[in-house]
Design an enzyme around this catalytic site. Structure first.
Site, mmCIF file in Angstrom:
data_model
loop_
_atom_site.group_PDB
_atom_site.id
_atom_site.type_symbol
_atom_site.label_atom_id
_atom_site.label_comp_id
_atom_site.label_asym_id
_atom_site.label_seq_id
_atom_site.Cartn_x
_atom_site.Cartn_y
_atom_site.Cartn_z
ATOM 1 N N ASP A 7 58.539 31.583 25.600
ATOM 2 C CA ASP A 7 57.365 32.293 25.107
ATOM 3 C C ASP A 7 57.328 32.116 23.598
ATOM 4 O O ASP A 7 58.017 32.822 22.855
ATOM 5 C CB ASP A 7 57.430 33.775 25.503
ATOM 6 C CG ASP A 7 56.178 34.529 25.067
ATOM 7 O OD1 ASP A 7 55.357 33.948 24.329
ATOM 8 O OD2 ASP A 7 56.036 35.704 25.457
ATOM 9 N N TYR A 33 59.252 40.666 24.064
ATOM 10 C CA TYR A 33 57.918 41.105 24.475
ATOM 11 C C TYR A 33 57.136 39.901 24.972
ATOM 12 O O TYR A 33 57.132 38.858 24.328
ATOM 13 C CB TYR A 33 57.195 41.754 23.289
ATOM 14 C CG TYR A 33 55.783 42.201 23.596
ATOM 15 C CD1 TYR A 33 55.538 43.220 24.514
ATOM 16 C CD2 TYR A 33 54.688 41.612 22.950
ATOM 17 C CE1 TYR A 33 54.233 43.640 24.786
ATOM 18 C CE2 TYR A 33 53.390 42.040 23.216
ATOM 19 C CZ TYR A 33 53.161 43.047 24.135
ATOM 20 O OH TYR A 33 51.877 43.457 24.405
ATOM 21 N N LYS A 50 48.643 33.590 18.960
ATOM 22 C CA LYS A 50 48.696 33.869 17.519
ATOM 23 C C LYS A 50 48.261 32.677 16.654
ATOM 24 O O LYS A 50 47.068 32.395 16.601
ATOM 25 C CB LYS A 50 50.062 34.442 17.164
ATOM 26 C CG LYS A 50 50.306 35.765 17.941
ATOM 27 C CD LYS A 50 51.443 36.624 17.463
ATOM 28 C CE LYS A 50 51.402 37.988 18.127
ATOM 29 N NZ LYS A 50 52.292 38.171 19.264
#
Ligand SMILES: *Cc1c(COP(=O)(O)O)cnc(C)c1O
Length: 432
Positions: free
Chosen positions: A241, A145, A269
């Site tokens: 990522d 994702y 995050k």
């Protein structure tokens, strides 16, 4: 704050003013069923709902809260930032401090540009890669994702051999998909085939070096090295990522752990300690393609917001000061080993995949490295586990395809209580 209203009533009202009652889909409990819990506050390892019930939280806002909820040092940084005014839209020293903290520790992050979400970081990194190479295609992997930017909302379809893919979302134009190639994880031959055919138009390969958004699917180091070498040989850039793994698995992320050097890297995050902060970073010659130095346009009204910059630095500096990553990773490994043993002793079927302070609960008898290998009944099994755990005061992420996180606030006593509850829940979930 206790509202005096039940979560069911709050959810009904929320659905009237917001699609599905939520501002991000998994929060709606669609995949586990039932009505979502409404939380009023968080405190360390715990969340407290609007009716005053307390839960041990293994979701931790889907990862950012590595120090736990409302950590006092991060709270102080936030309060001080607010007292000083919370947005200037101008140069300030706080983003400099966070960028220098990162650039002095991660050699592949020579330049850092802050944005406000992981999605934005990925979108910008892809733009830089395309500008740098003058090529258009991006290779991604099934189950990884990368946020909800159009070009990344795709998965492998039956046309994989042709490099054709199907959108995972309505509203994504075909034109955009034609530049996205998708390969399965854990498959060297699939990468070779796509590089053979499309290598000369490949701008970049993007991957989660620790795929953690479709279960936790740790990859073979040999596969990862193969992807990096093969794509580099084709002249493509390597984008890691690390929105979920960066500053989570350790100070230098998966790149540091694997000894693989990406050209570009994205963070999110943990980098903001729970405030909306993300970043893309990489070699100076690539990042200097970005405006105002270079021709790649990227901007943000609230980018490098001082509150997020100061909570981010407070989080990372504290983790470094207390050597938090090592302690947390050891604690998580120990917790998972004990839970595994206790479930086995109780005859409760469960599989626990763990890496650093991330773990994933599933019911597969085999090692899972690809999306296609996740058992078909994972969703049904996990929803039984989720509700059985919830009834016992443990809040897991509300989907069997999301991972669990430990924080520094999950102390031994909390983890013992969590283990007991989860063993009972796994027994209940096993009695389908
Ligand atoms: C969470 C995540 C994103 C998206 O970040 P948002 O801040 O939710 O936009 C992108 N990539 C990875 C690997 C993620 O885990």
């Amino acid at each position: 704050m206790v509202t005096g209203l039940t979560p069911e009533v709050l959810f009904q009202r929320a659905q009237r003013v917001t699609p599905g009652g939520v501002h991000s889909p998994v929060r709606a409990f669609r995949s586990v069923g039932g009505s979502p819990v409404f939380f009023a506050r968080g405190e360390g390892a715990r969340l407290v709902d609007v009716e005053g019930r307390s839960y041990i939280d293994f979701c931790q806002s889907f990862g950012p809260l590595i120090l736990g909820h409302a950590d006092p040092d991060v709270a102080r940084a936030a309060h001080e930032a607010i007292d000083d005014g919370w947005s200037f839209g101008a140069c300030e020293p706080y983003s400099l401090a966070l960028a220098e903290f990162i650039a002095t520790r991660l050699p592949w992050a020579e330049r850092v540009r802050f944005v406000s979400s992981g999605t934005e970081a990925v979108m910008s990194a892809l733009r830089v890669a395309r500008a740098a190479t003058g090529r258009s295609k991006i290779l991604k992997f099934e189950g990884c994702y990368h946020g909800h930017t159009d070009a990344m909302l795709v998965q492998a379809g039956s046309g994989l051999a042709e490099g054709r893919v199907a959108a995972s979302s309505a509203g994504v134009p075909d034109g955009i998909l034609s530049d996205t190639l998708v390969a399965p994880l854990d498959d060297e031959a699939a990468v070779d085939a796509l590089c053979d055919r499309f290598g000369s138009s490949l701008a970049a390969v993007i991957l989660e070096p620790l795929p953690a958004n479709y279960g936790l699917l740790p990859q073979r180091a040999a596969w990862m090295t193969h992807v990096v070498d093969r794509c580099r040989a084709a002249g493509a850039l390597i984008i890691f990522d690390e929105v979920i793994s960066g500053f989570r698995v350790g100070l230098t992320g998966m790149a540091g752990a694997l000894g693989l050097v990406p050209d570009l890297v994205t963070f999110g995050k943990v980098i903001g300690g729970g405030f909306p902060v993300a970043a893309y970073a990489g070699r100076a010659n690539l990042l200097d393609l970005v405006a105002p130095v270079g021709p790649v346009y990227q901007a943000g009204t609230l980018s490098a917001n001082p509150v997020g910059m100061r909570t981010g630095l407070a989080t990372l500096a504290k983790m470094e000061r207390i050597d938090g990553w090592q302690a947390l990773n050891d604690r998580t490994a120990h917790f998972c080993a004990e839970l595994r043993d206790a479930c086995a002793a109780a005859g409760a079927p469960i599989a626990i995949v763990q890496h650093a302070s991330i773990f994933w609960l599933n019911n597969s008898p085999e090692v899972v490295r690809r999306v296609a290998d996740i058992p078909a009944d994972q969703g049904a099994w996990f929803s039984r586990l989720f509700h059985a755990a919830l009834r016992r005061g443990v809040y897991l992420p509300p989907s069997g395809y999301e991972v669990c996180f430990l924080s520094m606030a999950h102390d031994a006593e909390t983890l013992t209580a969590a283990r007991r509850a989860l063993v009972e829940a796994a027994m209940e979930a096993g009695r389908a």
